[in-house]
Design a protein around this motif. Structure first.
Motif, PDB file in Angstrom:
ATOM      1  N   UNK A   1       0.866  -1.192   0.000  1.00 37.17           N
ATOM      2  CA  UNK A   1       0.000   0.000   0.000  1.00 37.17           C
ATOM      3  C   UNK A   1       0.900   1.239   0.000  1.00 37.17           C
ATOM      4  N   UNK A   2       0.790   2.053  -1.049  1.00 36.80           N
ATOM      5  CA  UNK A   2       1.619   3.250  -1.148  1.00 36.80           C
ATOM      6  C   UNK A   2       1.044   4.370  -0.271  1.00 36.80           C
ATOM      7  N   UNK A   3       1.847   5.395  -0.039  1.00 38.85           N
ATOM      8  CA  UNK A   3       1.459   6.484   0.864  1.00 38.85           C
ATOM      9  C   UNK A   3       0.201   7.207   0.363  1.00 38.85           C
ATOM     10  N   UNK A   4       0.046   7.342  -0.963  1.00 38.43           N
ATOM     11  CA  UNK A   4      -1.110   8.081  -1.480  1.00 38.43           C
ATOM     12  C   UNK A   4      -2.407   7.293  -1.321  1.00 38.43           C
ATOM     13  N   UNK A   5      -2.314   5.954  -1.041  1.00 39.41           N
ATOM     14  CA  UNK A   5      -3.516   5.148  -0.838  1.00 39.41           C
ATOM     15  C   UNK A   5      -3.872   4.966   0.642  1.00 39.41           C
ATOM     16  N   UNK A   6      -2.970   5.362   1.538  1.00 39.50           N
ATOM     17  CA  UNK A   6      -3.243   5.193   2.962  1.00 39.50           C
ATOM     18  C   UNK A   6      -4.462   5.987   3.447  1.00 39.50           C
ATOM     19  N   UNK A   7      -4.772   7.188   2.887  1.00 39.45           N
ATOM     20  CA  UNK A   7      -5.993   7.886   3.318  1.00 39.45           C
ATOM     21  C   UNK A   7      -7.250   7.051   3.100  1.00 39.45           C
ATOM     22  N   UNK A   8      -7.296   6.240   2.021  1.00 39.35           N
ATOM     23  CA  UNK A   8      -8.464   5.393   1.785  1.00 39.35           C
ATOM     24  C   UNK A   8      -8.592   4.335   2.887  1.00 39.35           C
ATOM     25  N   UNK A   9      -7.435   3.769   3.306  1.00 42.78           N
ATOM     26  CA  UNK A   9      -7.454   2.787   4.394  1.00 42.78           C
ATOM     27  C   UNK A   9      -7.889   3.469   5.694  1.00 42.78           C
TER      28      UNK A   9
END
Length: 364
Positions: free
Chosen positions: A274-282
Protein backbone atom coordinates in the motif's frame (compact mmCIF):
# COMPACT_ATOMS: atom_id res chain seq x y z
CA UNK A 1 -0.56 -56.02 -20.36
CA UNK A 2 0.48 -58.16 -17.37
CA UNK A 3 -0.15 -61.33 -19.39
CA UNK A 4 1.95 -59.95 -22.25
CA UNK A 5 4.89 -59.39 -19.86
CA UNK A 6 4.51 -62.91 -18.44
CA UNK A 7 4.57 -64.32 -21.97
CA UNK A 8 7.74 -62.39 -22.79
CA UNK A 9 9.45 -63.62 -19.61
CA UNK A 10 8.56 -67.24 -20.28
CA UNK A 11 9.72 -66.94 -23.91
CA UNK A 12 13.06 -65.54 -22.65
CA UNK A 13 13.49 -68.55 -20.36
CA UNK A 14 12.79 -70.96 -23.20
CA UNK A 15 15.23 -69.41 -25.64
CA UNK A 16 18.02 -68.36 -23.29
CA UNK A 17 17.95 -71.01 -20.55
CA UNK A 18 16.26 -73.79 -22.55
CA UNK A 19 14.55 -75.04 -19.38
CA UNK A 20 17.92 -75.15 -17.61
CA UNK A 21 18.80 -73.91 -14.14
CA UNK A 22 18.94 -70.14 -13.61
CA UNK A 23 21.01 -68.57 -10.82
CA UNK A 24 19.42 -66.39 -8.18
CA UNK A 25 21.35 -63.44 -6.73
CA UNK A 26 23.11 -64.54 -3.50
CA UNK A 27 22.84 -62.61 -0.26
CA UNK A 28 25.75 -60.96 1.55
CA UNK A 29 26.03 -63.85 4.02
CA UNK A 30 26.38 -66.56 1.32
CA UNK A 31 29.56 -68.18 -0.03
CA UNK A 32 32.06 -67.11 2.64
CA UNK A 33 35.08 -69.28 3.39
CA UNK A 34 37.50 -69.20 6.31
CA UNK A 35 40.53 -71.46 6.38
CA UNK A 36 43.89 -72.43 7.80
CA UNK A 37 46.81 -72.84 5.39
CA UNK A 38 50.01 -74.81 5.94
CA UNK A 39 52.87 -75.83 3.66
CA UNK A 40 56.39 -74.97 2.55
CA UNK A 41 58.16 -72.16 0.68
CA UNK A 42 61.58 -71.97 -0.97
CA UNK A 43 63.47 -69.51 -3.21
CA UNK A 44 63.36 -70.14 -6.97
CA UNK A 45 67.08 -69.57 -7.45
CA UNK A 46 70.16 -68.16 -5.76
CA UNK A 47 69.89 -70.52 -2.78
CA UNK A 48 69.72 -74.23 -2.24
CA UNK A 49 66.07 -75.19 -2.65
CA UNK A 50 66.03 -77.90 0.00
CA UNK A 51 68.44 -76.14 2.33
CA UNK A 52 66.36 -72.96 2.42
CA UNK A 53 62.93 -74.60 2.44
CA UNK A 54 60.86 -73.19 5.29
CA UNK A 55 57.55 -74.17 6.85
CA UNK A 56 54.78 -71.63 6.21
CA UNK A 57 51.41 -71.25 7.89
CA UNK A 58 48.58 -68.79 7.57
CA UNK A 59 44.91 -67.85 7.56
CA UNK A 60 42.56 -66.67 4.84
CA UNK A 61 39.03 -65.25 4.52
CA UNK A 62 37.32 -65.09 1.13
CA UNK A 63 33.91 -64.70 -0.54
CA UNK A 64 32.69 -66.12 -3.83
CA UNK A 65 30.91 -63.08 -5.28
CA UNK A 66 29.58 -64.85 -8.39
CA UNK A 67 30.06 -68.28 -9.99
CA UNK A 68 33.13 -66.84 -11.75
CA UNK A 69 34.65 -64.23 -9.44
CA UNK A 70 35.71 -64.09 -5.80
CA UNK A 71 37.93 -62.05 -3.51
CA UNK A 72 39.67 -62.49 -0.18
CA UNK A 73 42.42 -61.54 2.26
CA UNK A 74 45.20 -63.70 3.64
CA UNK A 75 48.16 -63.68 5.98
CA UNK A 76 51.12 -66.09 6.03
CA UNK A 77 54.16 -66.43 8.26
CA UNK A 78 57.43 -68.21 7.32
CA UNK A 79 59.03 -70.19 10.17
CA UNK A 80 62.75 -69.45 10.55
CA UNK A 81 64.87 -72.60 10.04
CA UNK A 82 68.23 -70.89 10.73
CA UNK A 83 69.81 -70.28 14.11
CA UNK A 84 68.46 -66.72 14.21
CA UNK A 85 66.75 -65.55 17.38
CA UNK A 86 63.50 -64.84 15.48
CA UNK A 87 60.84 -67.52 15.24
CA UNK A 88 59.52 -66.06 11.98
CA UNK A 89 61.70 -64.58 9.28
CA UNK A 90 58.93 -63.22 6.99
CA UNK A 91 55.29 -62.18 7.09
CA UNK A 92 52.96 -61.57 4.12
CA UNK A 93 49.55 -59.89 4.43
CA UNK A 94 47.59 -59.17 1.26
CA UNK A 95 44.36 -59.19 -0.73
CA UNK A 96 43.58 -61.28 -3.79
CA UNK A 97 41.02 -61.92 -6.48
CA UNK A 98 39.92 -65.26 -7.91
CA UNK A 99 38.64 -66.52 -11.28
CA UNK A 100 36.93 -69.91 -11.21
CA UNK A 101 38.39 -71.60 -14.29
CA UNK A 102 36.15 -74.65 -13.96
CA UNK A 103 32.95 -72.60 -14.20
CA UNK A 104 34.48 -70.40 -16.91
CA UNK A 105 35.33 -73.29 -19.24
CA UNK A 106 32.98 -76.08 -18.18
CA UNK A 107 29.82 -74.12 -17.43
CA UNK A 108 28.05 -73.52 -14.14
CA UNK A 109 26.01 -76.13 -12.29
CA UNK A 110 23.78 -75.43 -9.32
CA UNK A 111 25.13 -78.42 -7.37
CA UNK A 112 28.52 -77.77 -5.71
CA UNK A 113 31.39 -79.38 -7.63
CA UNK A 114 33.53 -82.05 -6.03
CA UNK A 115 36.55 -80.50 -7.77
CA UNK A 116 37.28 -77.02 -9.13
CA UNK A 117 40.27 -74.85 -10.05
CA UNK A 118 40.72 -71.14 -9.27
CA UNK A 119 43.21 -68.73 -10.80
CA UNK A 120 44.42 -66.44 -8.00
CA UNK A 121 46.29 -63.11 -8.11
CA UNK A 122 46.92 -60.47 -5.48
CA UNK A 123 49.23 -57.98 -3.82
CA UNK A 124 50.29 -57.26 -0.27
CA UNK A 125 52.86 -56.25 2.31
CA UNK A 126 55.99 -58.30 3.03
CA UNK A 127 57.66 -57.75 6.40
CA UNK A 128 61.10 -59.29 7.00
CA UNK A 129 62.10 -60.05 10.59
CA UNK A 130 65.88 -59.57 10.68
CA UNK A 131 67.92 -60.50 13.76
CA UNK A 132 70.40 -57.90 15.03
CA UNK A 133 69.32 -55.40 12.34
CA UNK A 134 66.27 -53.26 11.50
CA UNK A 135 63.31 -55.07 9.95
CA UNK A 136 62.51 -54.42 6.29
CA UNK A 137 59.19 -53.90 4.45
CA UNK A 138 58.58 -54.67 0.77
CA UNK A 139 55.76 -54.87 -1.74
CA UNK A 140 54.78 -58.35 -2.83
CA UNK A 141 52.81 -59.66 -5.80
CA UNK A 142 51.36 -63.16 -5.68
CA UNK A 143 49.99 -65.46 -8.39
CA UNK A 144 48.92 -69.08 -8.27
CA UNK A 145 46.24 -71.74 -8.57
CA UNK A 146 43.83 -73.29 -6.07
CA UNK A 147 42.86 -76.92 -6.63
CA UNK A 148 39.72 -77.35 -4.51
CA UNK A 149 38.42 -80.74 -3.33
CA UNK A 150 34.98 -80.86 -1.72
CA UNK A 151 34.85 -83.22 1.26
CA UNK A 152 31.43 -82.26 2.64
CA UNK A 153 28.99 -79.47 1.92
CA UNK A 154 30.74 -77.15 4.38
CA UNK A 155 34.29 -78.53 4.43
CA UNK A 156 36.87 -78.60 1.65
CA UNK A 157 40.62 -79.00 1.13
CA UNK A 158 42.64 -76.90 -1.31
CA UNK A 159 46.09 -77.44 -2.81
CA UNK A 160 47.61 -74.00 -3.41
CA UNK A 161 50.80 -73.70 -5.47
CA UNK A 162 51.83 -70.04 -5.89
CA UNK A 163 54.71 -67.71 -6.68
CA UNK A 164 55.47 -64.70 -4.45
CA UNK A 165 57.42 -61.84 -6.07
CA UNK A 166 59.30 -59.44 -3.78
CA UNK A 167 59.17 -56.53 -6.22
CA UNK A 168 60.80 -53.81 -4.08
CA UNK A 169 63.79 -55.74 -2.73
CA UNK A 170 66.99 -53.67 -2.35
CA UNK A 171 65.04 -50.40 -2.73
CA UNK A 172 64.26 -50.89 -6.40
CA UNK A 173 61.35 -52.37 -8.31
CA UNK A 174 62.16 -55.64 -10.07
CA UNK A 175 60.94 -59.17 -10.68
CA UNK A 176 64.31 -60.81 -10.06
CA UNK A 177 64.35 -64.57 -9.61
CA UNK A 178 66.62 -64.24 -6.57
CA UNK A 179 63.79 -62.46 -4.69
CA UNK A 180 61.01 -64.79 -5.84
CA UNK A 181 59.72 -67.72 -3.80
CA UNK A 182 57.65 -70.77 -4.70
CA UNK A 183 54.96 -71.77 -2.19
CA UNK A 184 52.92 -74.94 -1.89
CA UNK A 185 50.15 -74.74 0.71
CA UNK A 186 47.32 -76.98 1.76
CA UNK A 187 44.18 -75.15 2.89
CA UNK A 188 41.66 -76.61 5.31
CA UNK A 189 38.48 -74.63 4.63
CA UNK A 190 35.12 -74.13 6.30
CA UNK A 191 32.48 -72.87 3.84
CA UNK A 192 29.58 -70.74 5.14
CA UNK A 193 26.31 -71.04 3.15
CA UNK A 194 28.07 -72.39 0.05
CA UNK A 195 26.61 -72.59 -3.44
CA UNK A 196 24.10 -70.60 -5.47
CA UNK A 197 20.34 -71.11 -5.30
CA UNK A 198 18.78 -71.99 -8.63
CA UNK A 199 15.38 -72.41 -10.18
CA UNK A 200 14.29 -74.00 -13.46
CA UNK A 201 12.18 -72.30 -16.12
CA UNK A 202 9.07 -74.50 -16.59
CA UNK A 203 7.79 -75.62 -19.97
CA UNK A 204 4.95 -73.19 -20.55
CA UNK A 205 4.62 -73.56 -24.33
CA UNK A 206 0.86 -74.23 -24.07
CA UNK A 207 0.25 -71.13 -22.01
CA UNK A 208 2.40 -69.09 -24.38
CA UNK A 209 0.26 -70.19 -27.34
CA UNK A 210 -2.89 -69.14 -25.47
CA UNK A 211 -1.32 -65.81 -24.58
CA UNK A 212 -0.28 -65.21 -28.21
CA UNK A 213 -3.89 -65.77 -29.27
CA UNK A 214 -5.03 -63.29 -26.63
CA UNK A 215 -2.41 -60.81 -27.81
CA UNK A 216 -3.73 -61.00 -31.37
CA UNK A 217 -7.26 -60.39 -30.09
CA UNK A 218 -6.05 -57.37 -28.10
CA UNK A 219 -4.34 -56.01 -31.20
CA UNK A 220 -7.69 -56.11 -33.02
CA UNK A 221 -9.33 -54.29 -30.13
CA UNK A 222 -6.52 -51.75 -30.24
CA UNK A 223 -7.13 -51.04 -33.94
CA UNK A 224 -10.83 -50.48 -33.23
CA UNK A 225 -9.94 -48.15 -30.38
CA UNK A 226 -7.66 -46.18 -32.70
CA UNK A 227 -10.57 -45.56 -35.07
CA UNK A 228 -12.79 -44.42 -32.17
CA UNK A 229 -9.97 -42.18 -30.91
CA UNK A 230 -9.62 -40.51 -34.30
CA UNK A 231 -13.35 -39.73 -34.32
CA UNK A 232 -13.13 -38.31 -30.79
CA UNK A 233 -10.20 -36.14 -31.80
CA UNK A 234 -12.23 -34.73 -34.69
CA UNK A 235 -15.07 -33.83 -32.30
CA UNK A 236 -12.59 -32.27 -29.87
CA UNK A 237 -11.10 -30.14 -32.64
CA UNK A 238 -14.58 -28.81 -33.53
CA UNK A 239 -15.30 -28.01 -29.87
CA UNK A 240 -11.92 -26.29 -29.50
CA UNK A 241 -12.65 -24.11 -32.53
CA UNK A 242 -16.03 -23.13 -31.07
CA UNK A 243 -14.43 -22.33 -27.72
CA UNK A 244 -11.76 -20.20 -29.35
CA UNK A 245 -14.46 -18.26 -31.20
CA UNK A 246 -16.28 -17.59 -27.93
CA UNK A 247 -13.09 -16.50 -26.20
CA UNK A 248 -12.25 -14.05 -28.99
CA UNK A 249 -15.59 -12.24 -28.68
CA UNK A 250 -15.30 -8.96 -26.76
CA UNK A 251 -16.54 -9.19 -23.18
CA UNK A 252 -18.75 -6.62 -21.60
CA UNK A 253 -17.01 -5.12 -18.59
CA UNK A 254 -18.90 -4.41 -15.43
CA UNK A 255 -18.40 -0.85 -14.19
CA UNK A 256 -18.78 -0.23 -10.46
CA UNK A 257 -20.73 2.94 -9.74
CA UNK A 258 -21.98 2.42 -6.19
CA UNK A 259 -19.70 4.56 -4.03
CA UNK A 260 -21.88 4.93 -0.89
CA UNK A 261 -20.39 2.08 1.12
CA UNK A 262 -17.37 1.13 -1.02
CA UNK A 263 -13.77 2.30 -0.76
CA UNK A 264 -10.90 1.47 -3.11
CA UNK A 265 -7.20 0.91 -2.43
CA UNK A 266 -5.21 0.87 -5.69
CA UNK A 267 -1.82 -0.81 -6.19
CA UNK A 268 1.06 -0.51 -8.58
CA UNK A 269 1.60 -3.21 -11.20
CA UNK A 270 3.04 -6.42 -9.77
CA UNK A 271 2.90 -5.06 -6.17
CA UNK A 272 0.79 -5.65 -3.05
CA UNK A 273 2.37 -2.84 -1.01
CA UNK A 274 0.00 0.00 0.00
CA UNK A 275 1.62 3.25 -1.15
CA UNK A 276 1.46 6.48 0.86
CA UNK A 277 -1.11 8.08 -1.48
CA UNK A 278 -3.52 5.15 -0.84
CA UNK A 279 -3.24 5.19 2.96
CA UNK A 280 -5.99 7.89 3.32
CA UNK A 281 -8.46 5.39 1.78
CA UNK A 282 -7.45 2.79 4.39
CA UNK A 283 -7.76 5.44 7.13
CA UNK A 284 -11.30 6.29 5.95
CA UNK A 285 -12.29 2.61 6.30
CA UNK A 286 -10.72 2.44 9.77
CA UNK A 287 -12.50 5.64 10.86
CA UNK A 288 -15.85 4.33 9.70
CA UNK A 289 -15.35 1.06 11.59
CA UNK A 290 -14.39 2.93 14.76
CA UNK A 291 -17.43 5.19 14.46
CA UNK A 292 -19.72 2.22 13.84
CA UNK A 293 -18.73 -0.54 16.31
CA UNK A 294 -21.11 -3.07 14.76
CA UNK A 295 -19.99 -2.46 11.21
CA UNK A 296 -17.82 -4.95 9.28
CA UNK A 297 -15.80 -4.70 6.10
CA UNK A 298 -15.44 -7.19 3.26
CA UNK A 299 -12.19 -6.85 1.26
CA UNK A 300 -11.83 -8.38 -2.19
CA UNK A 301 -8.44 -8.23 -3.92
CA UNK A 302 -8.07 -8.10 -7.70
CA UNK A 303 -5.29 -8.06 -10.31
CA UNK A 304 -5.12 -6.76 -13.86
CA UNK A 305 -4.71 -9.22 -16.74
CA UNK A 306 -0.99 -8.38 -17.10
CA UNK A 307 1.38 -11.30 -16.51
CA UNK A 308 0.86 -15.04 -15.81
CA UNK A 309 -2.53 -16.05 -14.43
CA UNK A 310 -1.12 -17.97 -11.43
CA UNK A 311 0.92 -14.91 -10.40
CA UNK A 312 -2.14 -12.65 -10.64
CA UNK A 313 -4.23 -15.03 -8.52
CA UNK A 314 -1.61 -14.96 -5.78
CA UNK A 315 -1.21 -11.18 -6.13
CA UNK A 316 -4.97 -10.60 -5.76
CA UNK A 317 -5.01 -12.51 -2.48
CA UNK A 318 -1.93 -10.61 -1.21
CA UNK A 319 -3.58 -7.25 -1.94
CA UNK A 320 -6.65 -8.18 0.09
CA UNK A 321 -4.44 -9.37 2.97
CA UNK A 322 -2.38 -6.15 2.79
CA UNK A 323 -5.43 -3.98 3.53
CA UNK A 324 -6.59 -6.34 6.25
CA UNK A 325 -3.18 -6.32 7.97
CA UNK A 326 -3.04 -2.49 7.81
CA UNK A 327 -6.44 -2.19 9.52
CA UNK A 328 -5.41 -4.64 12.23
CA UNK A 329 -1.86 -3.53 12.91
CA UNK A 330 -2.01 0.24 12.28
CA UNK A 331 -5.57 1.06 13.29
CA UNK A 332 -6.23 -1.76 15.82
CA UNK A 333 -9.41 -3.01 14.14
CA UNK A 334 -10.50 -6.44 15.42
CA UNK A 335 -9.79 -9.23 12.92
CA UNK A 336 -13.28 -10.75 13.37
CA UNK A 337 -14.77 -7.61 11.78
CA UNK A 338 -12.72 -8.08 8.59
CA UNK A 339 -13.02 -10.68 5.83
CA UNK A 340 -10.43 -10.68 3.05
CA UNK A 341 -10.00 -12.89 0.00
CA UNK A 342 -8.50 -12.68 -3.46
CA UNK A 343 -10.79 -12.73 -6.49
CA UNK A 344 -8.14 -13.22 -9.17
CA UNK A 345 -8.22 -11.11 -12.33
CA UNK A 346 -10.76 -8.28 -12.13
CA UNK A 347 -12.99 -6.82 -14.85
CA UNK A 348 -14.95 -4.26 -12.78
CA UNK A 349 -13.36 -1.22 -14.41
CA UNK A 350 -13.12 -0.42 -18.10
CA UNK A 351 -9.62 0.95 -17.45
CA UNK A 352 -7.55 -2.23 -16.99
CA UNK A 353 -4.95 -0.67 -14.67
CA UNK A 354 -7.74 0.27 -12.19
CA UNK A 355 -8.34 -3.44 -11.63
CA UNK A 356 -5.12 -3.59 -9.54
CA UNK A 357 -7.27 -2.86 -6.51
CA UNK A 358 -8.70 -4.01 -3.22
CA UNK A 359 -12.45 -3.18 -3.07
CA UNK A 360 -13.60 -2.67 0.52
CA UNK A 361 -17.36 -2.95 1.10
CA UNK A 362 -18.61 -1.62 4.47
CA UNK A 363 -21.56 -3.48 6.01
CA UNK A 364 -23.70 -2.63 9.04
Amino acid sequence: MKKVLIAAALTGCLFTANAQDVIERPTFGDNWQIGIDAGATTPITGHGALKHTRFIGGLHLQKQISPLFGAGVEGTWDVNTTRSANVFDRQYVGAYGMLNLTNAFCGFTCEPRAFSVDLVGGAGWIHHYIAHAPDRNDLGLKAGLNFNFGVTENFSISLKPAVLFNVTSKNRVSFARKTTDVQVLVGFNYNINPGFKCYTCPDESGKIADLNSRINQLRGDLDASAVALAASQTDNAALAAALAQCQNQPREKEVVNNLNSVRYVFFKIGSHVITADQMPNVEMIAAYLKNHPKAKVQIRGYASPDGPEEVNIRLANQRAEAVKNALIKKYKISADRISAEGQGIGHMFSEESWNRVSICTLEE
